[in-house]
Design a protein around this motif. Structure first.
Motif, PDB file in Angstrom:
ATOM      1  N   SER C  64       0.848  -1.126  -0.124  1.00 30.21           N
ATOM      2  CA  SER C  64       0.020   0.002   0.107  1.00 30.21           C
ATOM      3  C   SER C  64       0.934   1.268   0.068  1.00 30.21           C
ATOM      4  O   SER C  64       0.419   2.217  -0.732  1.00 30.21           O
ATOM      5  CB  SER C  64      -1.034  -0.011   1.295  1.00 30.21           C
ATOM      6  N   SER C  73      -3.582   4.034  -7.198  1.00 30.08           N
ATOM      7  CA  SER C  73      -4.664   3.276  -6.303  1.00 30.08           C
ATOM      8  C   SER C  73      -4.461   1.687  -6.651  1.00 30.08           C
ATOM      9  O   SER C  73      -4.052   1.789  -7.843  1.00 30.08           O
ATOM     10  CB  SER C  73      -5.888   3.438  -6.186  1.00 30.08           C
ATOM     11  N   ALA C  74      -4.872   0.909  -5.994  1.00 26.83           N
ATOM     12  CA  ALA C  74      -4.731  -0.492  -6.287  1.00 26.83           C
ATOM     13  C   ALA C  74      -5.205  -0.973  -7.414  1.00 26.83           C
ATOM     14  O   ALA C  74      -4.498  -1.960  -8.156  1.00 26.83           O
ATOM     15  CB  ALA C  74      -5.272  -1.410  -5.013  1.00 26.83           C
ATOM     16  N   ASP C  75      -6.319  -0.169  -7.653  1.00 31.34           N
ATOM     17  CA  ASP C  75      -6.918  -0.741  -9.313  1.00 31.34           C
ATOM     18  C   ASP C  75      -6.186  -0.447 -10.278  1.00 31.34           C
ATOM     19  O   ASP C  75      -6.175  -0.763 -11.566  1.00 31.34           O
ATOM     20  CB  ASP C  75      -8.273   0.259  -9.347  1.00 31.34           C
ATOM     21  N   ASP C  76      -5.139   0.704 -10.131  1.00 32.15           N
ATOM     22  CA  ASP C  76      -4.051   0.834 -11.179  1.00 32.15           C
ATOM     23  C   ASP C  76      -3.058  -0.089 -11.566  1.00 32.15           C
ATOM     24  O   ASP C  76      -2.265   0.063 -12.465  1.00 32.15           O
ATOM     25  CB  ASP C  76      -3.467   2.071 -10.766  1.00 32.15           C
ATOM     26  N   ASP C  78      -1.789  -3.718 -12.657  1.00 33.27           N
ATOM     27  CA  ASP C  78      -2.430  -4.901 -13.205  1.00 33.27           C
ATOM     28  C   ASP C  78      -2.193  -6.382 -12.933  1.00 33.27           C
ATOM     29  O   ASP C  78      -2.804  -7.214 -12.985  1.00 33.27           O
ATOM     30  CB  ASP C  78      -1.918  -4.614 -14.845  1.00 33.27           C
ATOM     31  N   ARG C 100      -6.791  -7.190  -3.789  1.00 30.93           N
ATOM     32  CA  ARG C 100      -7.824  -7.524  -4.863  1.00 30.93           C
ATOM     33  C   ARG C 100      -6.976  -7.022  -6.331  1.00 30.93           C
ATOM     34  O   ARG C 100      -7.759  -6.317  -7.201  1.00 30.93           O
ATOM     35  CB  ARG C 100      -9.133  -6.872  -4.889  1.00 30.93           C
ATOM     36  N   ILE C 101      -5.817  -7.372  -6.526  1.00 30.39           N
ATOM     37  CA  ILE C 101      -4.947  -7.234  -7.606  1.00 30.39           C
ATOM     38  C   ILE C 101      -4.598  -8.651  -8.426  1.00 30.39           C
ATOM     39  O   ILE C 101      -4.495  -9.556  -7.638  1.00 30.39           O
ATOM     40  CB  ILE C 101      -3.526  -6.488  -7.308  1.00 30.39           C
TER      41      ILE C 101
END
Lengths: 117, 149, 341
Positions: C64, C73-76, C78, C100-101
């Motif tokens: 983090s 952010s974590a969504d970025d 892949d 959640r990656i």
């Protein structure tokens, strides 16, 4: 005098264990196991009994003494009950020590937690 | 050029520092000796109890030493002392107790039965297994001698 | 992307390491690199009930932090390449569950940071991911209970033994063109010269490091003097000396610019850590703190990182098997200009 003997003999038995740790590839578990078996053998050979009367706790506190107790127990039980005694004697004589280890370990695990070193 | 296995073992031996045996042995001697003095004091105490036989007094000493070792292990004191004392705290019966108690503390997190119960003798187990096996063999020999005699 | 004879991958568009973070435990925080870590946790339990959850929590905190330092952010992210020393890589699994990656769990023992950097670089450099994270962790307490003895068991360590580092390193790789870059990677082959002593893993791993160095230099045509720093992780003091000797015999002179993560992370005399640090959190934390930070401020311009791992388990060691070892090399530089061929 008995205290000096206990110190010297007990200390020497431990020092011999340290030499085994440092100079051989034996792990501590193997050394402990070896000591117990040697304790049984020496008692069986009639050597450890006189040694215990001489060195007192110096001979019974090291784990060799555990082997001594096992063998003593077997001697008494075989005398009393024949072949069945070979099965019973060892645990009978060492039951206090083993039960203490189990009971205090469970109690300690319920009270304490391991810490980082 | 890749070095061969045999040559490499020789090289490793040359490069690996040895333990400081003299110092370790001296520490093991006096710490182990002190534990035996404590044992002797307890033995004298229990021997003076009229209702105990000498063998029972020896067993009572073991119980007290195991208790002290369990307390020291739980309080996190046994390991730092053992790091210094080596075989001085391993060979006395306190070392056997430390092996059992430390396993109990460690594997408590996997449950009372599946952790603590199963793993309690994970280190000290062989002592009991081979100790009782040896005593059994001794018992059989005694029985044969007794039967023949 | 080009592949050389002995396996070295040269990136035609080298991926960059846009952010890095390292979090360590108390003992590591008392070592010489203390000032370079992002956080030092005084509580090695990380407020969790078990050591395993503590390690997962350590990994999560580190990843983090790295993502935040990259301004993302974590969504970025892949892909996540992460690993640890635990059976079935559970620390990484639990971290990935919460982050959640998309996740690849790796096991390369102490070499895992080099393995994760290699795979993340291949994915980003090859265009299969815009951004990928490489994370590794280890924890003294989880490693002790899995590989050695209960924490409170009184035993002595031999002088060649290493202490498992409580620590975690995380690096975020991206296709963005910003230094430092990963220019090339040499995946290692498993080498085993018959060492069986679990308390001398540096000695077991040194030949693997040597083998990979030989491959790297023969593939790239570079020489040790092309680097500001050649860094192995983690041979410890005993293993590092053995590598210097075996490399010398193989015609590679490492003396002046060589160091080892296991040697750097502790002050072995003052901290009584014997041969030094080990565990995939050791090289992970050293690379993702001191090394990459020094590169960002320009103090170091090029690094050859050789992550080394001992691929054994207590089960096979009890079966009297020797220790197979691996080393992967990763060339990190502030310039994309590849010196050599």
């Amino acid at each position: 005098m008995q205290y000096l003997l206990a110190f010297l003999i007990g200390g020497a038995i431990c020092a011999a264990g340290q030499l085994l740790i440092d100079k051989t590839n034996l792990t501590p578990a193997r050394i402990l196991t070896g000591y117990v078996v040697i304790g049984v053998v020496l008692t069986g050979a009639g050597l450890y009994g006189p040694f215990v009367s001489f060195a007192g706790a110096g001979a019974t506190v090291p784990i060799l003494g555990f082997g001594y107790s096992l063998a003593r127990g077997v001697e008494q039980a075989v005398e009393r009950s024949g072949l069945l005694g070979a099965f019973m004697g060892g645990f009978t004589a060492t039951s206090a020590g083993i039960a203490a280890a189990i009971i205090f370990a469970v109690a300690a695990a319920l009270i304490f937690r391991p810490t980082r070193k | 050029m890749q070095i061969g296995s045999a040559d490499y073992q020789t090289l490793v031996k040359r490069f690996s520092k040895n333990s400081r045996t003299a110092k370790n042995t001296l520490n093991a001697f006096w710490t182990g000796g002190l534990i035996c003095i404590l044992g002797q004091a307890l033995l004298d105490l229990f021997d003076s109890q009229k209702h105990l036989t000498h063998d029972e007094a020896v067993a009572a000493v073991t119980v007290v030493l195991v208790l002290l070792s369990a307390l020291a292990t739980g309080a996190g004191l046994y390991k730092p002392v053992a790091k210094f004392a080596g075989a001085g705290t391993l060979i006395p019966v306190t070392g056997f107790a430390n092996a059992v108690v430390s396993a109990g503390l460690e594997f408590r997190s996997e449950g009372l039965v599946t952790g603590l119960g199963i793993k309690l003798f994970t280190i000290a187990g062989p002592v009991i297994v081979y100790g009782s096996a040896a005593s059994f063999i001794y018992g059989v020999i005694l029985w044969i001698i007794k039967t023949l005699a | 992307m080009k592949r050389k004879k002995r396996g070295t991958i040269l990136f035609s568009s080298p991926p960059s390491i846009i952010a890095n973070a390292a979090v360590v435990g108390k003992t590591e925080g008392e070592g010489p690199l203390a000032a370079h870590f992002d956080a030092i946790c005084q509580d090695d339990r990380f407020c969790e009930k078990t050591w395993e959850k503590a390690e997962a929590s350590l990994q999560k905190q580190t990843l983090s932090t790295a993502i935040k330092k990259a301004g993302l952010s974590a969504d970025d992210i892949d892909m996540l390449f992460s690993g640890d020393l635990l059976n079935q890589c559970v620390a990484s699994g639990y971290c990935a569950r919460d982050m959640r990656i998309p996740f690849f769990g790796l096991y390369g023992a102490c070499s895992t940071m080099a393995e994760a950097l290699t795979l993340a670089a291949v994915m980003t450099g090859g265009g299969y991911a815009e951004r990928a994270a490489a994370v590794t962790s280890s924890h003294f307490c989880t490693a002790e209970r899995q590989f050695r003895f209960p924490l409170e068991y009184g035993g002595q360590r031999t002088p060649t033994s290493q202490r498992t580092v409580t620590g975690c390193g995380a690096a975020i790789l991206s296709r963005t063109r910003k230094p430092p870059y990963i220019l090339c990677c040499t995946p290692g082959r498993v080498v085993d010269l018959g060492i069986k002593d679990i308390n001398n893993m540096g000695a077991a791993m040194a030949p693997a490091a040597c083998d990979t160095l030989v491959s790297f230099f023969s593939d790239t045509g570079l020489s040790p003097s092309s680097f500001d720093l050649i860094l192995t992780g983690d041979l410890g003091a005993a293993g590092a000396d053995l590598l210097l000797e075996t490399a010398e015999r193989a015609g590679i002179s490492l003396r002046s610019n060589y160091d080892d993560c296991g040697r750097m992370i502790f002050d072995s005399r003052a901290q009584d850590t014997h041969s030094g640090g080990s565990g995939c959190g050791c090289s992970g934390a050293v690379i993702c703190s001191y090394v990459l930070n020094q590169m960002r401020i320009g103090k170091i311009a090029s690094v050859l990182f050789v992550g080394t791992g001992a691929l054994m388990s207590p089960t096979v060691l009890n079966q009297k098997e020797s220790i197979p070892c691996i080393a992967h090399a990763v060339y990190i530089s502030n310039s994309t200009a590849f010196k050599g061929g």
